[in-house]
Design a protein around this motif. Structure first.
Motif, PDB file in Angstrom:
ATOM      1  N   GLY A   8      39.922  44.921  52.715  1.00  0.00           N
ATOM      2  CA  GLY A   8      40.434  45.030  54.057  1.00  0.00           C
ATOM      3  C   GLY A   8      40.545  43.721  54.800  1.00  0.00           C
ATOM      4  N   ALA A   9      39.994  43.463  55.819  1.00  0.00           N
ATOM      5  CA  ALA A   9      40.300  42.300  56.515  1.00  0.00           C
ATOM      6  C   ALA A   9      39.262  41.655  57.403  1.00  0.00           C
ATOM      7  CB  ALA A   9      41.360  42.635  57.424  1.00  0.00           C
ATOM      8  N   ARG A 101      34.971  36.791  56.937  1.00  0.00           N
ATOM      9  CA  ARG A 101      33.790  35.924  56.884  1.00  0.00           C
ATOM     10  C   ARG A 101      32.514  36.765  56.928  1.00  0.00           C
ATOM     11  NH1 ARG A 101      33.227  30.884  55.434  1.00  0.00           N
ATOM     12  NH2 ARG A 101      34.665  30.033  56.995  1.00  0.00           N
ATOM     13  N   LEU A 102      32.483  37.761  57.824  1.00  0.00           N
ATOM     14  CA  LEU A 102      31.308  38.632  57.903  1.00  0.00           C
ATOM     15  C   LEU A 102      31.099  39.394  56.596  1.00  0.00           C
ATOM     16  CD1 LEU A 102      31.191  40.309  61.432  1.00  0.00           C
ATOM     17  CD2 LEU A 102      29.738  38.509  60.509  1.00  0.00           C
ATOM     18  N   ALA A 103      32.193  39.857  56.000  1.00  0.00           N
ATOM     19  CA  ALA A 103      32.068  40.608  54.746  1.00  0.00           C
ATOM     20  C   ALA A 103      31.547  39.720  53.619  1.00  0.00           C
ATOM     21  CB  ALA A 103      33.410  41.218  54.361  1.00  0.00           C
ATOM     22  N   ARG A 135      36.029  45.211  50.592  1.00  0.00           N
ATOM     23  CA  ARG A 135      35.696  44.065  49.741  1.00  0.00           C
ATOM     24  C   ARG A 135      34.818  44.501  48.571  1.00  0.00           C
ATOM     25  NH1 ARG A 135      36.104  38.666  51.277  1.00  0.00           N
ATOM     26  NH2 ARG A 135      35.044  37.167  49.926  1.00  0.00           N
ATOM     27  N   ALA A 136      33.951  45.486  48.825  1.00  0.00           N
ATOM     28  CA  ALA A 136      33.043  45.960  47.778  1.00  0.00           C
ATOM     29  C   ALA A 136      33.773  46.717  46.674  1.00  0.00           C
ATOM     30  CB  ALA A 136      31.967  46.850  48.388  1.00  0.00           C
ATOM     31  N   THR A 137      35.020  47.136  46.910  1.00  0.00           N
ATOM     32  CA  THR A 137      35.770  47.846  45.872  1.00  0.00           C
ATOM     33  C   THR A 137      36.502  46.894  44.935  1.00  0.00           C
ATOM     34  OG1 THR A 137      37.842  48.034  47.137  1.00  0.00           O
ATOM     35  CG2 THR A 137      36.171  49.737  47.511  1.00  0.00           C
ATOM     36  N   VAL A 138      36.505  45.609  45.255  1.00  0.00           N
ATOM     37  CA  VAL A 138      37.273  44.633  44.487  1.00  0.00           C
ATOM     38  C   VAL A 138      36.353  43.877  43.530  1.00  0.00           C
ATOM     39  CG1 VAL A 138      38.734  42.585  44.607  1.00  0.00           C
ATOM     40  CG2 VAL A 138      38.922  44.366  46.367  1.00  0.00           C
ATOM     41  N   VAL A 139      36.764  43.806  42.285  1.00  0.00           N
ATOM     42  CA  VAL A 139      36.066  42.978  41.297  1.00  0.00           C
ATOM     43  C   VAL A 139      36.889  41.696  41.138  1.00  0.00           C
ATOM     44  CG1 VAL A 139      35.250  42.783  38.931  1.00  0.00           C
ATOM     45  CG2 VAL A 139      35.158  45.002  40.113  1.00  0.00           C
ATOM     46  N   PRO A 140      36.408  40.577  41.670  1.00  0.00           N
ATOM     47  CA  PRO A 140      37.237  39.364  41.628  1.00  0.00           C
ATOM     48  C   PRO A 140      37.383  38.817  40.219  1.00  0.00           C
ATOM     49  CG  PRO A 140      35.052  38.871  42.505  1.00  0.00           C
ATOM     50  CD  PRO A 140      35.128  40.367  42.365  1.00  0.00           C
ATOM     51  N   GLY A 141      38.552  38.314  39.940  1.00  0.00           N
ATOM     52  CA  GLY A 141      38.824  37.660  38.668  1.00  0.00           C
ATOM     53  C   GLY A 141      39.292  36.244  38.906  1.00  0.00           C
ATOM     54  N   PRO A 142      39.584  35.507  37.855  1.00  0.00           N
ATOM     55  CA  PRO A 142      39.966  34.103  38.027  1.00  0.00           C
ATOM     56  C   PRO A 142      41.433  33.892  38.395  1.00  0.00           C
ATOM     57  CG  PRO A 142      39.850  34.635  35.701  1.00  0.00           C
ATOM     58  CD  PRO A 142      39.392  35.867  36.434  1.00  0.00           C
ATOM     59  N   ASP A 143      42.274  34.893  38.151  1.00  0.00           N
ATOM     60  CA  ASP A 143      43.717  34.696  38.249  1.00  0.00           C
ATOM     61  C   ASP A 143      44.315  35.392  39.459  1.00  0.00           C
ATOM     62  OD1 ASP A 143      43.667  33.295  35.791  1.00  0.00           O
ATOM     63  OD2 ASP A 143      43.730  35.216  34.704  1.00  0.00           O
ATOM     64  N   LEU A 144      45.435  34.880  39.926  1.00  0.00           N
ATOM     65  CA  LEU A 144      46.208  35.506  40.991  1.00  0.00           C
ATOM     66  C   LEU A 144      47.166  36.530  40.375  1.00  0.00           C
ATOM     67  CD1 LEU A 144      47.073  32.399  43.192  1.00  0.00           C
ATOM     68  CD2 LEU A 144      45.321  34.129  43.607  1.00  0.00           C
ATOM     69  N   PRO A 145      47.617  37.516  41.171  1.00  0.00           N
ATOM     70  CA  PRO A 145      48.508  38.541  40.621  1.00  0.00           C
ATOM     71  C   PRO A 145      49.851  37.948  40.223  1.00  0.00           C
ATOM     72  CG  PRO A 145      48.374  38.720  43.010  1.00  0.00           C
ATOM     73  CD  PRO A 145      47.332  37.732  42.606  1.00  0.00           C
ATOM     74  N   TYR A 280      45.437  38.405  51.486  1.00  0.00           N
ATOM     75  CA  TYR A 280      44.428  37.575  50.821  1.00  0.00           C
ATOM     76  C   TYR A 280      44.030  38.252  49.520  1.00  0.00           C
ATOM     77  CZ  TYR A 280      43.852  34.345  54.688  1.00  0.00           C
ATOM     78  OH  TYR A 280      44.070  33.370  55.627  1.00  0.00           O
ATOM     79  N   TYR A 281      43.840  37.449  48.510  1.00  0.00           N
ATOM     80  CA  TYR A 281      43.467  37.952  47.193  1.00  0.00           C
ATOM     81  C   TYR A 281      42.110  37.380  46.836  1.00  0.00           C
ATOM     82  CZ  TYR A 281      44.391  39.805  42.505  1.00  0.00           C
ATOM     83  OH  TYR A 281      44.341  40.525  41.338  1.00  0.00           O
ATOM     84  N   LEU A 282      41.150  38.264  46.588  1.00  0.00           N
ATOM     85  CA  LEU A 282      39.790  37.830  46.293  1.00  0.00           C
ATOM     86  C   LEU A 282      39.671  37.449  44.822  1.00  0.00           C
ATOM     87  CD1 LEU A 282      36.871  37.422  47.200  1.00  0.00           C
ATOM     88  CD2 LEU A 282      36.472  39.859  46.747  1.00  0.00           C
ATOM     89  N   THR A 283      39.310  36.205  44.574  1.00  0.00           N
ATOM     90  CA  THR A 283      39.138  35.703  43.215  1.00  0.00           C
ATOM     91  C   THR A 283      37.718  35.150  43.050  1.00  0.00           C
ATOM     92  OG1 THR A 283      39.745  33.381  43.611  1.00  0.00           O
ATOM     93  CG2 THR A 283      41.554  34.955  43.327  1.00  0.00           C
ATOM     94  N   THR A 284      37.416  34.718  41.851  1.00  0.00           N
ATOM     95  CA  THR A 284      36.118  34.092  41.616  1.00  0.00           C
ATOM     96  C   THR A 284      36.006  32.756  42.336  1.00  0.00           C
ATOM     97  OG1 THR A 284      37.054  33.220  39.554  1.00  0.00           O
ATOM     98  CG2 THR A 284      35.721  35.222  39.397  1.00  0.00           C
ATOM     99  N   ARG A 285      37.119  32.247  42.824  1.00  0.00           N
ATOM    100  CA  ARG A 285      37.120  31.008  43.616  1.00  0.00           C
ATOM    101  C   ARG A 285      37.049  31.293  45.107  1.00  0.00           C
ATOM    102  NH1 ARG A 285      42.639  29.019  42.051  1.00  0.00           N
ATOM    103  NH2 ARG A 285      42.891  31.159  41.346  1.00  0.00           N
ATOM    104  N   GLY A 286      37.042  32.575  45.472  1.00  0.00           N
ATOM    105  CA  GLY A 286      37.034  32.948  46.880  1.00  0.00           C
ATOM    106  C   GLY A 286      38.351  33.577  47.300  1.00  0.00           C
ATOM    107  N   ASP A 287      38.547  33.718  48.605  1.00  0.00           N
ATOM    108  CA  ASP A 287      39.768  34.303  49.149  1.00  0.00           C
ATOM    109  C   ASP A 287      40.933  33.321  49.035  1.00  0.00           C
ATOM    110  OD1 ASP A 287      38.437  36.575  49.858  1.00  0.00           O
ATOM    111  OD2 ASP A 287      38.321  36.133  51.995  1.00  0.00           O
TER     112      ASP A 287
END
Length: 296
Positions: A8-9, A101-103, A135-145, A280-287
């Motif tokens: 979300g946001a 930021r809070l999330a 945010r808790a539903t997303v498993v971040p990966g290294p790549d962008l879509p 925003y796309y959550l990755t292992t590098r952050g948002d």
């Protein structure tokens, strides 16, 4: 129905004004009295403040006191009828980033929300909790879509009309349709097929669209109507929780959509802020911000 592609946001302090260097002295005519001759005097006017350019995109603070002030400034701005255009877009983006930021730093949550004034606390708490749930539903990966492209959304007033028309036709509150649109594709900014095969602004898999859709799956209006039809068939508006769970079988999703929807139901001007939220796309590098034009 399919997993949501987005978390979300979240909002920087209004930048301070800097003082420009004083301009050169100027000559003015100063009358002394009706009977006296005018004399020439030299005066140096007081320096005028000039606004420091705002960072674009905004930057959310990591300091809890500053972050609370950012949230308040953004929430007040999006509710201000005089805030429009680029200013509204900037404050809406700032709002999004503060909650992200809070999330990302949940240890700040209680301190920051405790500093938000009473008239904004319910909305701020709902936004913070919804963003954390998604945010808790997303498993971040290294790549962008690689299958997404990011486009400009349809005009804010057009989308608001589509939500209201669908509410009138199917009885589903407009705010819930707007909240789903926000969570699924950031009001239609995301184009492309999800990993589950979902398509369009409201993310339908083809089999569900064949049953509940009419027209073009990539049309905001047609997709919003189909979502309202689907929700109504699954208990909305009487049982919104069940209808939302059938839309996406995640209790976190249900809570998040409900939170955003109820903020808009309580204060329709909140929609003005959500409309500005970016992809925003959550990755292992952050948002990572995916701007308009990404994927083309």
């Amino acid at each position: 129905m399919r997993r949501s592609a987005l978390s979300g946001a979240v909002a920087v302090l209004l930048t301070a004004c800097s003082v420009s260097s004083a301009p050169p002295s100027v000559t003015v005519i100063v009358p002394v009295s009706p009977s006296a001759s005018a004399v020439v005097a030299t005066a140096t006017p007081s320096p005028m403040p000039t606004a420091t350019p705002r960072p674009d995109p905004p930057v959310a603070s990591s300091d809890p006191d500053a972050l609370a002030l950012q949230i308040v400034s953004a929430e007040r701005a999006i509710r201000g009828p005089g805030v429009t255009g680029a200013d509204l877009a900037w404050f809406g983006h700032l709002q999004q980033l503060t909650y992200r930021r809070l999330a990302a730093t949940p240890e700040l949550r209680d301190t920051v929300l405790a500093a938000v004034p009473a008239d904004l606390k319910a909305a701020a708490t709902a936004n913070a909790d919804a963003t954390a749930d998604l945010r808790a539903t997303v498993v971040p990966g290294p790549d962008l879509p690689t299958t997404w492209r990011i486009v400009e959304p349809a005009p804010m007033d057009d989308l608001a009309r589509y939500y209201r028309e669908a509410e009138a036709e199917f009885g589903v509150p407009w705010s819930y349709l707007a909240a789903i649109h926000l969570v699924e594709t950031r009001m239609g900014r995301i184009r492309g097929t999800s990993t589950a095969g979902a398509q369009g602004p409201m993310q339908f898999i083809p089999a569900t669209w064949a049953r509940y859709g009419e027209g073009d799956i990539n049309s905001d209006r047609d997709s919003i109507r189909a979502a309202a039809r689907y929700l109504h068939a699954n208990g909305a508006p009487g049982n919104m929780a069940n209808a939302l769970f059938r839309y996406n079988q995640s209790q976190r999703y249900v809570r998040a959509v409900t939170a955003y929807a109820e903020v808009m139901r309580a204060d329709p001007d909140a929609y003005r802020g959500y409309y500005q939220w970016q992809v925003y796309y959550l990755t292992t590098r952050g948002d990572i911000l995916l701007p308009v034009g990404y994927g083309r």
